[in-house]
Enzyme design. Structure first.
Site, mmCIF file in Angstrom:
data_model
loop_
_atom_site.group_PDB
_atom_site.id
_atom_site.type_symbol
_atom_site.label_atom_id
_atom_site.label_comp_id
_atom_site.label_asym_id
_atom_site.label_seq_id
_atom_site.Cartn_x
_atom_site.Cartn_y
_atom_site.Cartn_z
ATOM 1 C CD GLU A 1 41.509 -14.570 63.616
ATOM 2 O OE1 GLU A 1 40.521 -15.259 63.857
ATOM 3 O OE2 GLU A 1 42.323 -14.192 64.487
ATOM 4 C CG HIS B 1 40.971 -13.927 67.957
ATOM 5 N ND1 HIS B 1 41.749 -14.629 67.073
ATOM 6 C CD2 HIS B 1 41.266 -14.453 69.179
ATOM 7 C CE1 HIS B 1 42.486 -15.514 67.724
ATOM 8 N NE2 HIS B 1 42.203 -15.425 69.023
ATOM 9 C CG ASP C 1 36.348 -15.075 69.654
ATOM 10 O OD1 ASP C 1 35.876 -13.930 69.483
ATOM 11 O OD2 ASP C 1 37.400 -15.283 70.293
ATOM 12 C CB CYS D 1 41.726 -29.271 69.081
ATOM 13 S SG CYS D 1 40.793 -29.067 67.578
ATOM 14 N N PRO D 2 44.121 -27.197 69.079
ATOM 15 C CG PRO D 2 46.290 -28.020 69.304
ATOM 16 C CD PRO D 2 44.885 -28.239 69.767
ATOM 17 N NE ARG E 1 45.182 -19.390 66.805
ATOM 18 C CZ ARG E 1 44.976 -18.864 68.004
ATOM 19 N NH1 ARG E 1 43.742 -18.658 68.427
ATOM 20 N NH2 ARG E 1 45.987 -18.506 68.767
ATOM 21 C CB ILE F 1 40.340 -23.517 76.465
ATOM 22 C CG1 ILE F 1 41.391 -22.425 76.693
ATOM 23 C CG2 ILE F 1 38.994 -22.896 76.084
ATOM 24 C CD1 ILE F 1 41.792 -21.648 75.457
ATOM 25 C CG ASP G 1 42.435 -34.269 73.594
ATOM 26 O OD1 ASP G 1 43.500 -34.780 73.218
ATOM 27 O OD2 ASP G 1 42.353 -33.095 73.994
HETATM 28 P P1 NAI Z 1 45.827 -27.007 75.209
HETATM 29 O O1 NAI Z 1 47.135 -27.283 74.563
HETATM 30 O O2 NAI Z 1 45.755 -26.946 76.704
HETATM 31 O O3 NAI Z 1 44.769 -28.104 74.739
HETATM 32 C C1 NAI Z 1 44.574 -28.485 73.414
HETATM 33 C C2 NAI Z 1 44.010 -29.904 73.425
HETATM 34 O O4 NAI Z 1 43.645 -30.230 72.090
HETATM 35 C C3 NAI Z 1 45.024 -30.959 73.907
HETATM 36 O O5 NAI Z 1 44.438 -31.761 74.910
HETATM 37 C C4 NAI Z 1 45.316 -31.763 72.638
HETATM 38 O O6 NAI Z 1 45.594 -33.125 72.902
HETATM 39 C C5 NAI Z 1 44.015 -31.592 71.879
HETATM 40 N N1 NAI Z 1 44.111 -31.868 70.457
HETATM 41 C C6 NAI Z 1 45.187 -31.737 69.628
HETATM 42 N N2 NAI Z 1 44.841 -32.104 68.386
HETATM 43 C C7 NAI Z 1 43.544 -32.475 68.416
HETATM 44 C C8 NAI Z 1 42.639 -32.969 67.452
HETATM 45 N N3 NAI Z 1 42.999 -33.142 66.179
HETATM 46 N N4 NAI Z 1 41.372 -33.255 67.841
HETATM 47 C C9 NAI Z 1 40.985 -33.088 69.122
HETATM 48 N N5 NAI Z 1 41.809 -32.617 70.099
HETATM 49 C C10 NAI Z 1 43.067 -32.324 69.742
HETATM 50 O O7 NAI Z 1 45.291 -25.659 74.565
HETATM 51 P P2 NAI Z 1 44.232 -24.636 75.192
HETATM 52 O O8 NAI Z 1 44.933 -23.664 76.076
HETATM 53 O O9 NAI Z 1 43.083 -25.380 75.734
HETATM 54 O O10 NAI Z 1 43.803 -23.821 73.886
HETATM 55 C C11 NAI Z 1 43.101 -24.434 72.829
HETATM 56 C C12 NAI Z 1 43.085 -23.509 71.633
HETATM 57 O O11 NAI Z 1 42.301 -22.354 71.941
HETATM 58 C C13 NAI Z 1 44.453 -22.901 71.266
HETATM 59 O O12 NAI Z 1 45.191 -23.777 70.444
HETATM 60 C C14 NAI Z 1 44.083 -21.647 70.562
HETATM 61 O O13 NAI Z 1 44.005 -21.918 69.183
HETATM 62 C C15 NAI Z 1 42.698 -21.310 71.095
HETATM 63 N N6 NAI Z 1 42.660 -20.045 71.837
HETATM 64 C C16 NAI Z 1 41.767 -19.089 71.459
HETATM 65 C C17 NAI Z 1 41.684 -17.888 72.134
HETATM 66 C C18 NAI Z 1 40.700 -16.823 71.761
HETATM 67 O O14 NAI Z 1 40.873 -15.663 72.162
HETATM 68 N N7 NAI Z 1 39.642 -17.118 71.015
HETATM 69 C C19 NAI Z 1 42.595 -17.596 73.256
HETATM 70 C C20 NAI Z 1 43.450 -18.695 73.616
HETATM 71 C C21 NAI Z 1 43.495 -19.867 72.908
#
Ligand code: NAI
Length: 346
Positions: A287, A319, A282, A229-230, A258, A179, A198
């Site tokens: 929540e 969300h 969001d 980030c997660p 989150r 994302i 990151d």
């Molecule tokens: P992803 O796993 O592809 O990328 C997450 C990135 O965050 C990775 O590159 C990781 O190295 C990095 N990361 C981990 N810990 C970190 C830290 N402390 N500081 C900085 N970076 C860090 O995940 P993706 O698909 O990009 O999703 C990201 C987040 O978006 C998900 O974990 C989820 O919480 C959220 N999300 C929200 C949605 C919504 O509807 N609002 C829908 C889908 C996801």
């Protein structure tokens, strides 16, 4: 609801037990989608897939009702802690399928110990969430939500609607996974300078023209900070009083990841002192008590949430970053595939 054409979910059940799937926290639009998709799954006639949709969440108290289900399908605010998992184990559940990417609401260790598989949807149109992130940024900046109401009331005064030009501004992206990278592509298209943080940098990001810096440098130099980030032990409250202090006066903070990534009390102080000039959310730490349901006839008891909604420069959506037709189809197809093939387990 208009359905998109989708690939057939491939199910060869010959070597599998009969599936009896319980979906939790479902809304009507999801039930229609999964029911339609399930009709396309080819299964042995003697082992039809049985499905039940519950509106209520899965948690330690509702898990006791899972007797006879092989798989449970859960969403972002179901509470899959150790107690829930133990109850699921007693009921004979073999698989917890998350119909979302984040898995911070599941005690994965406890599930492993109980011998219950956990799967998720690791990627589904990251552009969907990225586009919502930009919707928050642009709405907060250009105040289209306020202009809409004014014009409908015959008020064409522009006072209070002034924004800033996004082109040329420095934006900080925390987390450059799927994302985050989609957000970076859009921001570069707008002509922004993009700083990233990151712990696991990606060469594609650097090649695209964004720059990795330390978290401190990102916070100090970005006029917009957006979180991708997660949520885990290290990232919990990554935005707190100390980090807000490092940001420039009037910063825009966006969180579509989150709720637990930000300390809401520190955010409120930042808004009151005007250090935070714009806030777009969001997601929200508590929540699960509010989102995805209509509470318009109730007295909302969460004082922190209610305080946040009183600021004129705060925009909160419930969300819905994932909520497009295309993304829902991808989520549903991957979830069913995970159940049938055992793919995407944690
Ligand atoms: P992803 O796993 O592809 O990328 C997450 C990135 O965050 C990775 O590159 C990781 O190295 C990095 N990361 C981990 N810990 C970190 C830290 N402390 N500081 C900085 N970076 C860090 O995940 P993706 O698909 O990009 O999703 C990201 C987040 O978006 C998900 O974990 C989820 O919480 C959220 N999300 C929200 C949605 C919504 O509807 N609002 C829908 C889908 C996801």
């Amino acid at each position: 609801m208009k359905m998109l054409k989708h690939e057939k979910v491939h199910a060869n059940q010959s070597d599998q037990q009969q599936k009896h799937i319980a979906f939790f926290s479902t809304r009507p639009y999801e039930r229609a989608l999964y029911s339609e998709l399930l009709e396309t799954v080819s299964v042995d006639n003697d082992k039809p897939i049985k499905v039940v949709f519950f509106e209520h969440p899965l948690n330690a108290s509702t898990a006791a009702s899972c007797n006879g289900y092989s798989d449970v399908v859960v969403f972002v605010n179901d509470d899959i802690n150790a107690a829930t998992i133990n109850a699921l184990k007693r009921c004979g559940v073999k698989h917890i399928a998350l119909r979302c990417a984040g898995f911070n609401n599941v005690d994965v260790k406890a599930a492993k110990k109980a011998g219950i598989k956990v799967s998720r949807v690791p990627a589904y149109s990251p552009e969907t969430v990225a586009e919502h992130t930009l919707a928050l940024i642009l709405t907060l900046n250009r105040k289209t939500h306020k202009a809409y109401n004014r014009v409908r009331e015959g008020n064409f005064d522009l006072g209070g609607l002034m924004g800033f030009t996004l082109h040329g501004k420095t934006v900080g992206v925390i987390g450059t996974g799927k994302i985050g990278q989609a957000v970076i592509r859009i921001l570069l298209g707008f002509g922004c300078r993009v700083l990233c943080f990151d712990p696991q940098p990606d060469n594609d990001v650097t090649a695209s023209g964004a720059h990795y810096v330390t978290l401190n440098e990102l916070l100090e130099k970005s006029v917009i900070v957006t979180l991708h980030c997660p949520l885990n032990e290290k990232s919990h409250h990554i935005i707190n009083a100390e980090s807000i202090d490092k940001m420039p006066q009037g910063v825009m903070l966006i969180n579509t990841s989150r709720g637990g990534l930000v300390d809401d009390n520190a955010i409120i102080k930042g808004l009151k002192s005007k250090k935070i000039g714009y806030l777009g959310l969001d997601v929200y730490e508590r929540e699960s008590e509010l989102f995805f349901h209509d509470h318009s006839q109730e007295i909302i008891q969460d004082d922190i949430f209610q305080r946040l909604t009183t600021f004129p420069n705060v925009l909160i959506t419930g969300h819905q970053g994932f909520f497009t037709l295309e993304a829902l189809h991808e989520i549903a197809a991957t979830t069913l595939n995970n159940i049938i093939t055992g793919a995407n387990t944690l």
